[in-house]
Scaffold this motif. Structure first.
Motif, PDB file in Angstrom:
ATOM      1  N   ARG A   1       0.816  -1.224   0.000  1.00 10.69           N
ATOM      2  CA  ARG A   1       0.000   0.000   0.000  1.00 10.69           C
ATOM      3  C   ARG A   1       0.847   1.270   0.000  1.00 10.69           C
ATOM      4  O   ARG A   1       0.311   2.377  -0.080  1.00 10.69           O
ATOM      5  N   CYS A   2       2.156   1.126   0.117  1.00  8.38           N
ATOM      6  CA  CYS A   2       3.049   2.286   0.141  1.00  8.38           C
ATOM      7  C   CYS A   2       3.178   2.848  -1.275  1.00  8.38           C
ATOM      8  O   CYS A   2       3.655   2.163  -2.185  1.00  8.38           O
ATOM      9  N   ASN A   3       2.763   4.093  -1.466  1.00 12.51           N
ATOM     10  CA  ASN A   3       2.803   4.736  -2.782  1.00 12.51           C
ATOM     11  C   ASN A   3       4.081   5.518  -3.028  1.00 12.51           C
ATOM     12  O   ASN A   3       4.427   5.812  -4.174  1.00 12.51           O
ATOM     13  N   ALA A   4       4.778   5.878  -1.947  1.00 12.40           N
ATOM     14  CA  ALA A   4       6.003   6.657  -2.109  1.00 12.40           C
ATOM     15  C   ALA A   4       6.864   6.525  -0.870  1.00 12.40           C
ATOM     16  O   ALA A   4       6.365   6.340   0.246  1.00 12.40           O
ATOM     17  N   VAL A   5       8.175   6.634  -1.088  1.00 13.42           N
ATOM     18  CA  VAL A   5       9.150   6.735  -0.007  1.00 13.42           C
ATOM     19  C   VAL A   5       9.780   8.118  -0.106  1.00 13.42           C
ATOM     20  O   VAL A   5      10.190   8.552  -1.188  1.00 13.42           O
ATOM     21  N   LEU A   6       9.833   8.822   1.017  1.00  9.14           N
ATOM     22  CA  LEU A   6      10.501  10.115   1.097  1.00  9.14           C
ATOM     23  C   LEU A   6      11.652   9.981   2.077  1.00  9.14           C
ATOM     24  O   LEU A   6      11.443   9.600   3.228  1.00  9.14           O
ATOM     25  N   SER A   7      12.871  10.278   1.633  1.00 11.03           N
ATOM     26  CA  SER A   7      14.009  10.256   2.550  1.00 11.03           C
ATOM     27  C   SER A   7      14.536  11.662   2.742  1.00 11.03           C
ATOM     28  O   SER A   7      14.526  12.481   1.823  1.00 11.03           O
ATOM     29  N   GLY A   8      15.013  11.926   3.960  1.00 14.97           N
ATOM     30  CA  GLY A   8      15.564  13.232   4.293  1.00 14.97           C
ATOM     31  C   GLY A   8      16.843  13.083   5.084  1.00 14.97           C
ATOM     32  O   GLY A   8      17.761  12.385   4.660  1.00 14.97           O
ATOM     33  N   TYR A   9      16.916  13.713   6.238  1.00 16.97           N
ATOM     34  CA  TYR A   9      18.130  13.729   7.058  1.00 16.97           C
ATOM     35  C   TYR A   9      18.537  12.319   7.458  1.00 16.97           C
ATOM     36  O   TYR A   9      17.742  11.550   8.006  1.00 16.97           O
ATOM     37  N   LEU A  10      19.799  11.983   7.175  1.00 20.01           N
ATOM     38  CA  LEU A  10      20.356  10.693   7.544  1.00 20.01           C
ATOM     39  C   LEU A  10      21.372  10.895   8.666  1.00 20.01           C
ATOM     40  O   LEU A  10      22.162  11.839   8.644  1.00 20.01           O
ATOM     41  N   GLY A  11      21.375   9.977   9.611  1.00 21.14           N
ATOM     42  CA  GLY A  11      22.290  10.098  10.729  1.00 21.14           C
ATOM     43  C   GLY A  11      23.644   9.470  10.487  1.00 21.14           C
ATOM     44  O   GLY A  11      24.596   9.747  11.214  1.00 21.14           O
ATOM     45  N   ALA A  12      23.742   8.618   9.447  1.00 23.91           N
ATOM     46  CA  ALA A  12      24.993   7.937   9.136  1.00 23.91           C
ATOM     47  C   ALA A  12      24.913   7.412   7.708  1.00 23.91           C
ATOM     48  O   ALA A  12      23.813   7.139   7.209  1.00 23.91           O
ATOM     49  N   PRO A  13      26.072   7.243   7.038  1.00 22.05           N
ATOM     50  CA  PRO A  13      26.036   6.705   5.670  1.00 22.05           C
ATOM     51  C   PRO A  13      25.363   5.337   5.587  1.00 22.05           C
ATOM     52  O   PRO A  13      24.712   5.016   4.577  1.00 22.05           O
ATOM     53  N   GLU A  14      25.517   4.530   6.642  1.00 20.97           N
ATOM     54  CA  GLU A  14      24.887   3.212   6.644  1.00 20.97           C
ATOM     55  C   GLU A  14      23.373   3.319   6.521  1.00 20.97           C
ATOM     56  O   GLU A  14      22.730   2.434   5.953  1.00 20.97           O
ATOM     57  N   GLN A  15      22.811   4.408   7.055  1.00 21.83           N
ATOM     58  CA  GLN A  15      21.371   4.608   6.908  1.00 21.83           C
ATOM     59  C   GLN A  15      21.004   4.865   5.453  1.00 21.83           C
ATOM     60  O   GLN A  15      19.923   4.477   5.003  1.00 21.83           O
ATOM     61  N   GLY A  16      21.897   5.522   4.709  1.00 16.92           N
ATOM     62  CA  GLY A  16      21.645   5.728   3.287  1.00 16.92           C
ATOM     63  C   GLY A  16      21.532   4.408   2.551  1.00 16.92           C
ATOM     64  O   GLY A  16      20.635   4.223   1.714  1.00 16.92           O
ATOM     65  N   ARG A  17      22.429   3.498   2.851  1.00 16.90           N
ATOM     66  CA  ARG A  17      22.370   2.180   2.220  1.00 16.90           C
ATOM     67  C   ARG A  17      21.112   1.432   2.637  1.00 16.90           C
ATOM     68  O   ARG A  17      20.512   0.706   1.832  1.00 16.90           O
ATOM     69  N   ALA A  18      20.681   1.631   3.882  1.00 16.95           N
ATOM     70  CA  ALA A  18      19.434   1.010   4.335  1.00 16.95           C
ATOM     71  C   ALA A  18      18.241   1.582   3.585  1.00 16.95           C
ATOM     72  O   ALA A  18      17.315   0.843   3.217  1.00 16.95           O
ATOM     73  N   VAL A  19      18.251   2.904   3.337  1.00 20.37           N
ATOM     74  CA  VAL A  19      17.165   3.531   2.576  1.00 20.37           C
ATOM     75  C   VAL A  19      17.071   2.923   1.184  1.00 20.37           C
ATOM     76  O   VAL A  19      15.977   2.622   0.686  1.00 20.37           O
ATOM     77  N   VAL A  20      18.217   2.730   0.531  1.00 24.33           N
ATOM     78  CA  VAL A  20      18.212   2.130  -0.805  1.00 24.33           C
ATOM     79  C   VAL A  20      17.585   0.734  -0.763  1.00 24.33           C
ATOM     80  O   VAL A  20      16.768   0.374  -1.623  1.00 24.33           O
ATOM     81  N   GLU A  21      17.943  -0.056   0.241  1.00 24.75           N
ATOM     82  CA  GLU A  21      17.362  -1.398   0.359  1.00 24.75           C
ATOM     83  C   GLU A  21      15.872  -1.334   0.650  1.00 24.75           C
ATOM     84  O   GLU A  21      15.091  -2.143   0.140  1.00 24.75           O
ATOM     85  N   ILE A  22      15.466  -0.376   1.475  1.00 23.75           N
ATOM     86  CA  ILE A  22      14.039  -0.217   1.774  1.00 23.75           C
ATOM     87  C   ILE A  22      13.265   0.156   0.516  1.00 23.75           C
ATOM     88  O   ILE A  22      12.179  -0.376   0.258  1.00 23.75           O
ATOM     89  N   VAL A  23      13.820   1.063  -0.279  1.00 21.68           N
ATOM     90  CA  VAL A  23      13.163   1.449  -1.532  1.00 21.68           C
ATOM     91  C   VAL A  23      13.005   0.228  -2.437  1.00 21.68           C
ATOM     92  O   VAL A  23      11.947   0.009  -3.039  1.00 21.68           O
ATOM     93  N   ARG A  24      14.037  -0.578  -2.540  1.00 19.84           N
ATOM     94  CA  ARG A  24      13.962  -1.785  -3.367  1.00 19.84           C
ATOM     95  C   ARG A  24      12.905  -2.745  -2.846  1.00 19.84           C
ATOM     96  O   ARG A  24      12.184  -3.379  -3.621  1.00 19.84           O
ATOM     97  N   THR A  25      12.818  -2.855  -1.523  1.00 21.22           N
ATOM     98  CA  THR A  25      11.814  -3.733  -0.922  1.00 21.22           C
ATOM     99  C   THR A  25      10.406  -3.245  -1.240  1.00 21.22           C
ATOM    100  O   THR A  25       9.521  -4.033  -1.600  1.00 21.22           O
ATOM    101  N   VAL A  26      10.187  -1.928  -1.107  1.00 21.17           N
ATOM    102  CA  VAL A  26       8.868  -1.362  -1.400  1.00 21.17           C
ATOM    103  C   VAL A  26       8.514  -1.556  -2.870  1.00 21.17           C
ATOM    104  O   VAL A  26       7.402  -1.975  -3.217  1.00 21.17           O
ATOM    105  N   LYS A  27       9.463  -1.282  -3.753  1.00 12.88           N
ATOM    106  CA  LYS A  27       9.180  -1.382  -5.185  1.00 12.88           C
ATOM    107  C   LYS A  27       8.994  -2.827  -5.634  1.00 12.88           C
ATOM    108  O   LYS A  27       8.331  -3.086  -6.645  1.00 12.88           O
ATOM    109  N   ALA A  28       9.539  -3.771  -4.877  1.00 17.24           N
ATOM    110  CA  ALA A  28       9.341  -5.180  -5.210  1.00 17.24           C
ATOM    111  C   ALA A  28       7.884  -5.593  -5.043  1.00 17.24           C
ATOM    112  O   ALA A  28       7.382  -6.454  -5.775  1.00 17.24           O
TER     113      ALA A  28
END
Length: 293
Positions: free
Chosen positions: A74-101
């Motif tokens: 049911r998720c129509n969009a992912v919005l990312s903003g302030y990241l606390g660490a680069p590892e969170q950026g990589r997690a966001v990419v994986e989350i986006v892939r999971t949602v789009k799957a």
């Protein structure tokens, strides 16, 4: 109803990150699933704060939990903003892939917060990650002027140069670039500029620039939030830009007139939904487009 997974910071006091984005998106009629990258007492421009940065594994665990109950599609969009660490950026990419799957039509809006404005502090490595990785992943990016220059890899002084820079970034992946604050040497000093660019369109609009003694924080987060909501509600690129500029102007104007530092988001909620003042956008072309004509 549209649903946005908003992956940003959270401050307990004030308005920044999800604390500036969640309410406006909901007020516009779009549901929000807030996922916090950090929880701070207040935003970092105060110069002191308490709180913690959440581990990237915690972000992914939350998404696994949402997926486990069968609602992630049911998720129509992912919005990312302030990241606390680069590892969170990589997690966001994986989350986006999971949602789009599970929902291939879901959109990813990246607000590439790089700590380029006074007092905003981001961890080392985040800027490089945003510049090198996110354009290939995002469907839309929403930088400010300095972030646009970093994404493009060169200085930008005019609207036309900004259009060309946006088109170069679009060639890497995104469909849309919203420049939340554009510095233009040809514009008056008392105006605040915004630009929205797609492969076939470019729209430029201005609102008043209010002379705060200390500029409020969270304006960019508010801007991205309204733009995401209006896009999901079906606005054209031009209409989404115009509504966003007008809604943010209403909040900033109310904040200035009240003599506040923190944004008057709740007090301006009706104006966020239906702004009184409007600022028409004009169509522009880039330098390279002009040369080809």
């Amino acid at each position: 109803m549209n649903n946005v997974l908003s992956i940003q910071s959270h401050v307990v006091f004030g308005h920044a990150g999800n604390s500036a984005a969640v309410f406006p998106i909901r007020r516009l009629g779009v549901n929000v699933w807030p996922l916090n990258t950090v929880q701070f007492s207040n935003h970092t421009q105060y110069g002191r704060w308490t709180g913690e940065v959440f581990a990237s594994s915690e972000l992914e665990d939350i998404i696994d939990g949402i997926g486990a109950i069968g609602v992630l599609a049911r998720c129509n969009a992912v919005l990312s903003g302030y990241l606390g660490a680069p590892e969170q950026g990589r997690a966001v990419v994986e989350i986006v892939r999971t949602v789009k799957a599970v929902n291939p039509r879901a959109l990813f809006f990246c607000d590439p917060v790089m700590g380029t404005t006074g007092g905003c502090i981001v961890a080392p490595g985040i800027e490089d990650f945003l510049v090198t990785t996110m354009p290939e992943v995002a469907d839309a990016m929403m930088p400010n002027h300095i972030e646009l220059e970093k994404l493009a890899g060169r200085p930008i002084e005019t609207v036309e140069e900004a259009v060309d820079a946006c088109r170069e970034i679009i060639a890497r992946g995104p469909r849309t670039i919203l420049v939340k604050h554009l510095l233009d040497r040809n514009s008056r000093a008392d105006t605040f500029n915004m630009l929205a660019v797609s492969p076939s369109e470019a729209w430029f609009a201005q609102r008043p620039l209010y002379p705060f003694a200390r500029q409020p924080v969270g304006v960019g987060d508010l801007t991205s939030a309204v733009f995401v909501a209006r896009t999901l509600l079906g606005d054209s690129l031009r209409n989404a830009l115009e509504h966003t500029l007008a809604a943010v102007n209403a909040v900033v104007k109310a904040t200035y007139e009240a003599g506040r530092y923190e944004l008057e988001i709740v007090a301006s909620q009706d104006e966020i939904a239906k702004p009184t003042d409007r600022f028409p956008a004009i169509r522009v072309m880039g330098v390279e487009t002009e040369k080809r004509r």
